[in-house]
Design a protein around this motif. Sequence first.
Motif, short mmCIF file in Angstrom:
data_model
loop_
_atom_site.label_atom_id
_atom_site.label_comp_id
_atom_site.label_asym_id
_atom_site.label_seq_id
_atom_site.Cartn_x
_atom_site.Cartn_y
_atom_site.Cartn_z
N ALA A 17 0.82 -1.21 0.00
CA ALA A 17 0.00 0.00 0.00
C ALA A 17 0.86 1.26 0.00
N ILE A 18 2.16 1.12 0.23
CA ILE A 18 3.06 2.28 0.30
C ILE A 18 4.02 2.20 -0.87
N THR A 19 4.02 3.20 -1.72
CA THR A 19 4.90 3.19 -2.90
C THR A 19 6.37 3.17 -2.48
N ARG A 20 6.72 4.03 -1.55
CA ARG A 20 8.08 4.02 -1.01
C ARG A 20 8.13 3.01 0.12
N LYS A 21 9.01 2.03 0.03
CA LYS A 21 8.98 0.93 0.98
C LYS A 21 9.53 1.35 2.35
N PRO A 22 9.02 0.73 3.42
CA PRO A 22 9.44 1.09 4.78
C PRO A 22 10.86 0.64 5.10
N VAL A 118 5.29 4.98 12.15
CA VAL A 118 5.19 3.69 12.85
C VAL A 118 3.75 3.20 12.74
N LEU A 119 3.58 1.95 12.34
CA LEU A 119 2.26 1.32 12.28
C LEU A 119 2.34 -0.02 12.98
N ALA A 120 1.32 -0.37 13.73
CA ALA A 120 1.35 -1.65 14.43
C ALA A 120 -0.05 -2.11 14.81
N VAL A 121 -0.22 -3.42 14.83
CA VAL A 121 -1.36 -4.05 15.48
C VAL A 121 -0.81 -4.63 16.78
N CYS A 122 -1.32 -4.16 17.90
CA CYS A 122 -0.76 -4.59 19.18
C CYS A 122 -1.81 -4.51 20.28
N ASP A 123 -1.45 -5.05 21.44
CA ASP A 123 -2.37 -5.11 22.58
C ASP A 123 -1.55 -4.95 23.85
N ASP A 232 10.92 5.78 7.23
CA ASP A 232 11.71 7.00 7.39
C ASP A 232 11.09 8.13 6.59
N PHE A 233 9.78 8.14 6.54
CA PHE A 233 9.02 9.17 5.85
C PHE A 233 7.61 9.20 6.45
N VAL A 234 6.90 10.26 6.17
CA VAL A 234 5.50 10.37 6.60
C VAL A 234 4.64 9.47 5.72
N ILE A 235 3.87 8.61 6.31
CA ILE A 235 3.04 7.67 5.57
C ILE A 235 1.80 8.41 5.06
N PRO A 236 1.56 8.40 3.75
CA PRO A 236 0.43 9.15 3.19
C PRO A 236 -0.92 8.66 3.73
N ASP A 237 -1.87 9.59 3.79
CA ASP A 237 -3.19 9.25 4.33
C ASP A 237 -3.87 8.13 3.55
N ASN A 238 -3.73 8.13 2.21
CA ASN A 238 -4.40 7.09 1.44
C ASN A 238 -3.81 5.71 1.72
N SER A 239 -2.48 5.65 1.97
CA SER A 239 -1.86 4.39 2.35
C SER A 239 -2.34 3.93 3.72
N LEU A 240 -2.46 4.87 4.65
CA LEU A 240 -2.97 4.52 5.98
C LEU A 240 -4.39 3.98 5.88
N ASP A 242 -5.76 2.36 3.40
CA ASP A 242 -5.70 1.00 2.86
C ASP A 242 -5.21 0.01 3.91
N ILE A 243 -4.17 0.40 4.64
CA ILE A 243 -3.61 -0.49 5.65
C ILE A 243 -4.59 -0.74 6.79
N PHE A 244 -5.24 0.31 7.26
CA PHE A 244 -6.23 0.14 8.32
C PHE A 244 -7.40 -0.72 7.85
N GLY A 245 -7.79 -0.56 6.59
CA GLY A 245 -8.85 -1.40 6.06
C GLY A 245 -8.46 -2.87 6.04
N ASP A 246 -7.23 -3.14 5.66
CA ASP A 246 -6.74 -4.52 5.66
C ASP A 246 -6.69 -5.07 7.08
N TRP A 247 -6.17 -4.28 8.02
CA TRP A 247 -6.07 -4.72 9.40
C TRP A 247 -7.45 -5.00 10.00
#
Length: 254
Positions: A17-22, A118-123, A232-240, A242-247
Amino acid sequence: MLGYVTESIDYNLPVDAITRKPLLAFSLNRSVREGYDGPLFEVSGGDVYESDLSSNVGEYIVKIYDQKIRHEHDPVDVIIQGDATLGYDQIGGYYINMDGTSFGEVDVSSYILNDVGVLAVCDPDDDAKRAPLFSASNSSHELCFDIGSAYMRFDNYKITDIEQLFGGMDSPDVTYSGYSGNFSDIVNIRNASGFSGRSLSRVPISNIDEVYIGKSSSNNFKGRIFEMMVTDFVIPDNSLDDIFGDWESFYSLT
């Protein structure tokens, strides 16, 4: 985007979902990048692939493999220090269980310069006063993304002032969730329950020496981590989005 390799036109997994890889991407459940078929992590008995997960519950994890495959950037695996085990939850799936003393070391300090995502699924455990999911520090300052049962903060501060930090942002009383934080001139934080916050950064990043998963200068993360990415960059809103939708679909987040 000029200068970066777009490896998949169609989004179907979080890293894609992120063009520039993490800088780093891993999951204890699955590949988070199209085409990755390597091991997810290593236990004391050897590498663990997706097909091996159920037979390794309770084993001690010693390394988590980086899945991102970034152009001209070597994998940066997470080296686990202390006792951290593979656990299983019927809703969330497989996770690394951090006991409050264990943590991960990852060699990406030279890339932490101005912006961090930073993105994570955690508890995090309910009794954790602070749950540092990610930190990057030098001898005087520390950048830390804290997740609590009803609290979030992404800040860069003087280590000697850590006990005087009363900022942060209250969030709904949610523990098991997906979280994101972007640190730049503007700091943005968000979780899957719909909470979001925005603030101005006070101290710029400078000369990072150490980067940790699940550890800060004064606390360790106690709880479960299912999946994580660091950029090492700001994650674009549209990528976020997509990622949140997948999660939300994969992990049954609400």
